[in-house]
Motif scaffolding. Structure first.
Motif, short mmCIF file in Angstrom:
data_model
loop_
_atom_site.label_atom_id
_atom_site.label_comp_id
_atom_site.label_asym_id
_atom_site.label_seq_id
_atom_site.Cartn_x
_atom_site.Cartn_y
_atom_site.Cartn_z
N ALA A 53 0.85 -1.19 0.00
CA ALA A 53 0.00 0.00 0.00
C ALA A 53 0.88 1.24 0.00
O ALA A 53 2.07 1.18 0.35
CB ALA A 53 -0.89 0.00 1.26
N PHE A 106 -3.67 10.53 -7.22
CA PHE A 106 -4.75 9.94 -8.03
C PHE A 106 -4.73 10.42 -9.48
O PHE A 106 -4.99 9.64 -10.39
CB PHE A 106 -6.10 10.26 -7.38
N LYS A 141 -4.63 3.80 -7.18
CA LYS A 141 -6.03 3.39 -7.03
C LYS A 141 -6.52 3.60 -5.60
O LYS A 141 -7.69 3.77 -5.35
CB LYS A 141 -6.17 1.91 -7.40
N GLU A 142 -5.59 3.55 -4.67
CA GLU A 142 -5.97 3.72 -3.26
C GLU A 142 -4.79 4.30 -2.50
O GLU A 142 -3.64 3.99 -2.79
CB GLU A 142 -6.37 2.38 -2.63
N VAL A 172 -3.70 4.91 1.69
CA VAL A 172 -4.10 4.64 3.07
C VAL A 172 -3.40 5.62 4.00
O VAL A 172 -2.46 6.32 3.60
CB VAL A 172 -3.76 3.18 3.50
N ARG A 184 -8.64 4.56 4.76
CA ARG A 184 -8.44 4.31 3.33
C ARG A 184 -9.17 5.37 2.52
O ARG A 184 -10.19 5.89 2.96
CB ARG A 184 -9.07 2.96 2.92
N ARG A 186 -10.20 5.47 -1.72
CA ARG A 186 -10.05 4.92 -3.07
C ARG A 186 -10.21 6.05 -4.09
O ARG A 186 -10.90 7.03 -3.85
CB ARG A 186 -11.08 3.80 -3.32
N ARG A 187 -9.57 5.86 -5.23
CA ARG A 187 -9.56 6.92 -6.26
C ARG A 187 -10.98 7.35 -6.64
O ARG A 187 -11.27 8.54 -6.75
CB ARG A 187 -8.79 6.43 -7.49
N GLU A 188 -11.86 6.35 -6.82
CA GLU A 188 -13.21 6.71 -7.29
C GLU A 188 -13.97 7.54 -6.26
O GLU A 188 -14.73 8.44 -6.62
CB GLU A 188 -14.01 5.48 -7.75
N GLN A 189 -13.72 7.27 -4.96
CA GLN A 189 -14.37 8.07 -3.91
C GLN A 189 -13.82 9.50 -3.95
O GLN A 189 -14.55 10.47 -3.80
CB GLN A 189 -14.05 7.49 -2.53
N TRP A 190 -12.51 9.59 -4.12
CA TRP A 190 -11.88 10.91 -4.16
C TRP A 190 -12.39 11.72 -5.35
O TRP A 190 -12.65 12.92 -5.24
CB TRP A 190 -10.35 10.76 -4.22
#
Ligand SMILES: CC(C)(COP(=O)(O)OP(=O)(O)OC[C@H]1O[C@@H](n2cnc3c(N)ncnc32)[C@H](O)[C@@H]1OP(=O)(O)O)[C@@H](O)C(=O)NCCC(=O)NCCS
Length: 198
Positions: free
Chosen positions: A92, A121, A127-128, A130, A175, A177-181
């Motif tokens: 990670a 990102f 992709k993630e 942490v 954590r 994740r890219r999509e959340q960001w």
């Protein structure tokens, strides 16, 4: 040559002569180091700075120096690190921060970390990301929460580099994740996502 990252009030820049001494003063401050096993000796600080340099050389990213232009030439460091131990969430990349005390309470850590996440990102294509800290370090966890990172109690872990039962041993994991960001960035209007490089 490492990249510079900027946001409205902050500059994240490569290390230069003089930063190691400023960093030594920061890592010798017991309040800054409250949630680490000990303050750092000058020799241990020099080792830390050397490791930061090696990480940039190896990966092209790392812990940048945080500068507040016109205010503080060395306000600490913020950036990305490959997690160097094995745990349930590794491999990670971790986002981390350590600021000199005069820079606390002004939103600089969160602003710098937002610039780092955008780089992670949008430019590096991660992709993630942490982040983790000892359970008692609430200021650091507040930064993670302001960044929109999320935690789950079942992901708490005992830091493998600390002896079992050490008061700092239990760590919380956050954590993002890219999509959340991306969703958050669009919502906040913080930064339009750039197309990822293939
Ligand atoms: C962890 C650490 C970076 C957090 O610093 P911080 O100053 O609390 O965090 P921020 O820079 O995001 O600042 C947020 C605070 O600034 C305030 N603030 C003031 N002006 C602001 C502005 N213009 N914009 C945003 N926030 C502002 C916020 O209200 C918030 O205050 P609060 O803590 O009273 O709620 C710092 O405490 C530190 O370096 N600790 C020692 C090292 C460490 O433990 N590192 C983490 C190890 S895992």
């Amino acid at each position: 040559m490492a990249t510079e990252l900027r946001h409205s009030r902050i500059l994240l820049r490569p290390w230069r002569t003089g930063d190691a001494a400023a960093c030594a003063a920061m890592t010798a401050d017991p309040e800054v180091m409250r949630y680490f096993p000990s303050v750092l000796s000058p020799a241990d600080n020099a080792l830390l700075v050397r490791r930061i340099d090696e990480h940039f050389n190896e990966h092209g990213y790392g812990l940048w120096v945080l500068e507040i232009p016109g205010e503080l030439e060395f306000a600490g460091f913020v950036g990305l690190l490959r997690v160097a131990f094995e745990a349930h969430f590794t491999p990670a990349v971790e986002i981390g921060w350590r600021l000199v005390r005069p820079a606390w309470g002004k939103g600089y850590a969160t602003e710098a970390a937002q610039a780092v996440l955008r780089h992670a990102f949008n430019v590096l294509g991660m992709k993630e990301v942490v982040s983790f800290t000892t359970a008692g370090n609430k200021r650091s966890q507040a930064v993670m929460q302001r960044l929109g990172m999320y935690t789950r109690a079942e992901e708490n872990f005992e830091h493998p580099r600390l002896p079992a039962g050490h008061p700092l041993c239990v760590h919380v994991l956050y954590r993002l994740r890219r999509e959340q960001w991306l969703l958050q960035a669009a919502y906040d209007g913080f930064e339009q996502p750039l197309p990822l490089r293939p």
